[in-house]
Design an enzyme around this catalytic site. Sequence first.
Site, short mmCIF file in Angstrom:
data_model
loop_
_atom_site.label_atom_id
_atom_site.label_comp_id
_atom_site.label_asym_id
_atom_site.label_seq_id
_atom_site.Cartn_x
_atom_site.Cartn_y
_atom_site.Cartn_z
N HIS A 268 12.29 11.20 8.05
CA HIS A 268 13.30 11.93 7.56
C HIS A 268 13.26 12.12 6.22
O HIS A 268 14.01 12.91 5.50
CB HIS A 268 14.68 11.63 8.15
CG HIS A 268 15.28 10.47 7.64
ND1 HIS A 268 16.70 10.04 7.84
CD2 HIS A 268 15.02 9.36 6.77
CE1 HIS A 268 16.83 9.09 6.87
NE2 HIS A 268 15.88 8.58 6.36
N GLY B 213 0.91 -1.11 0.14
CA GLY B 213 -0.09 0.03 -0.04
C GLY B 213 0.74 1.26 0.08
O GLY B 213 2.11 1.24 -0.19
N ASP B 214 0.01 2.38 0.06
CA ASP B 214 0.89 3.69 0.15
C ASP B 214 0.48 4.39 1.61
O ASP B 214 -0.46 4.69 1.77
CB ASP B 214 0.18 4.76 -1.03
CG ASP B 214 0.72 5.92 -1.25
OD1 ASP B 214 1.37 6.41 -0.14
OD2 ASP B 214 0.33 6.41 -2.35
N PHE B 215 1.47 4.80 2.30
CA PHE B 215 1.14 5.31 3.43
C PHE B 215 0.67 6.56 3.46
O PHE B 215 0.20 7.08 4.60
CB PHE B 215 2.44 5.12 4.47
CG PHE B 215 3.87 5.65 3.94
CD1 PHE B 215 3.86 6.97 3.33
CD2 PHE B 215 4.95 4.91 4.22
CE1 PHE B 215 5.34 7.36 2.91
CE2 PHE B 215 6.35 5.39 3.91
CZ PHE B 215 6.28 6.61 3.19
C1 LIG Z 1 14.79 5.02 3.95
S1 LIG Z 1 13.60 3.47 3.32
C2 LIG Z 1 13.54 2.89 5.22
C3 LIG Z 1 13.33 1.38 5.10
C4 LIG Z 1 13.20 0.94 6.44
N1 LIG Z 1 12.14 1.39 7.43
C5 LIG Z 1 14.37 0.89 7.47
O1 LIG Z 1 14.48 1.49 8.48
O2 LIG Z 1 15.59 0.17 6.82
C6 LIG Z 1 12.09 4.42 3.14
C7 LIG Z 1 11.15 3.39 2.68
O3 LIG Z 1 10.06 3.84 2.75
C8 LIG Z 1 9.27 3.06 1.48
N2 LIG Z 1 8.11 4.08 1.00
C9 LIG Z 1 8.29 5.50 0.44
N3 LIG Z 1 7.29 5.86 -0.07
C10 LIG Z 1 6.26 5.06 0.39
C11 LIG Z 1 4.80 4.90 0.32
N4 LIG Z 1 4.15 6.03 -0.31
N5 LIG Z 1 4.03 3.93 0.92
C12 LIG Z 1 4.75 2.93 1.74
N6 LIG Z 1 6.15 2.98 1.54
C13 LIG Z 1 6.78 3.85 1.22
C14 LIG Z 1 10.14 2.97 0.42
O4 LIG Z 1 10.01 1.67 -0.23
C15 LIG Z 1 11.45 2.44 1.41
O5 LIG Z 1 11.69 1.19 1.79
#
Ligand SMILES: C[S@@+](CC[C@H](N)C(=O)[O-])C[C@H]1O[C@@H](n2cnc3c(N)ncnc32)[C@H](O)[C@@H]1O
Length: 325
Positions: free
Chosen positions: A235, A215-217
């Site tokens: 961040h 999904g999309d947060f």
């Molecule tokens: C910086 S990474 C952090 C990954 C993990 N939480 C960690 O700490 O290792 C950011 C994550 O947010 C996810 N992400 C970005 N936009 C998103 C969205 N709209 N909905 C769900 N996940 C999303 C990306 O796919 C990515 O895996």
Amino acid sequence: MVYGFWVSRCLQIMAELGIADIIGDVPKTAEELAEASGTHAPSLRRMLRLLSGLGVLVKDESNQRWGLTEMGEMLREDNPGSVYGSLRAHGLLLSWQAWGDLANSLKTGQPSLEKFMGTSFFDYMRTHADVAAIFNNSMAAYQTLNAPAVVNAYDFSRTRSICDVGGGTGMLLAHILQANPGVRGAVFEMPHVAIETRQRLAEQSLAERCEVLEGDFFVRIPEGYDTYILSQILHDWDDERSLRILQNIRASMRPDSRLLIVETVLPGDNVNHFGNLYDMAMLVVVGGRERTHAEYAELLEKAGMKLANVHPTTMPPSVVEAVVA
Ligand SMILES: C[S@@+](CC[C@H](N)C(=O)[O-])C[C@H]1O[C@@H](n2cnc3c(N)ncnc32)[C@H](O)[C@@H]1O
């Protein structure tokens, strides 16, 4: 400070060429390394000399072979928790182009990387599997060091269910579940990442205890978990978009749910802190920001939550614990 980026570049290219893995446990001559890495031996030799002076490599004068020092071992791809993944991610030419255009970010407040990617960072990842793999691997490798620090810093003994929102390839949650056998979990991710998350959790025999939800947060977050995690998510985003994510989590929380934000908490001005450097990276790469204690408290309050506690870890990020206000 003036020449620091030359050193970073040499380490990044050493990782890109796979030099540390070519050396492995058996020291090699410059000619052997050049042949295996497709480089010009006399030029490579000059970089090896620099890296030996920096304590990454050591040359045995008796047989002219270059081996890895303890620090050099940290550059191997096959060494879990090494900095190989970070060197590859930050070593991408796109990343260098973006940092080269830092002035543009300072003038506009926009991430200069978007200019070179032609779209936003996470959109680009969706359509460029090669770059996404480098990024996801670097996050997973980072969790080899970070996740045990989080497990030690926060008491999960009262936790029964966890949803890791934007949980990447699931490596943080996997560590928490391995250390807490009574807990079940879910990783909530974008569909193109979720494929790899399922594979990695299955490899760790966690497929039964951990769902992967797509999904999309920014739209909706799964309901009813007693603990939500946002690790290195806020961040990535400005205050407006971070607030939207927090409001969506708040809407899915039970009255007794907790939110654990795993992020570096900036100590403020006049302090030399790694988070300040990462804050600049967030500006250039994604248009996000690192935040202080007061800034997290304010964002949480706006989202209908209250900052309850900050648990420092032995790594740069802390666990910022929030409850329903
Ligand atoms: C910086 S990474 C952090 C990954 C993990 N939480 C960690 O700490 O290792 C950011 C994550 O947010 C996810 N992400 C970005 N936009 C998103 C969205 N709209 N909905 C769900 N996940 C999303 C990306 O796919 C990515 O895996």
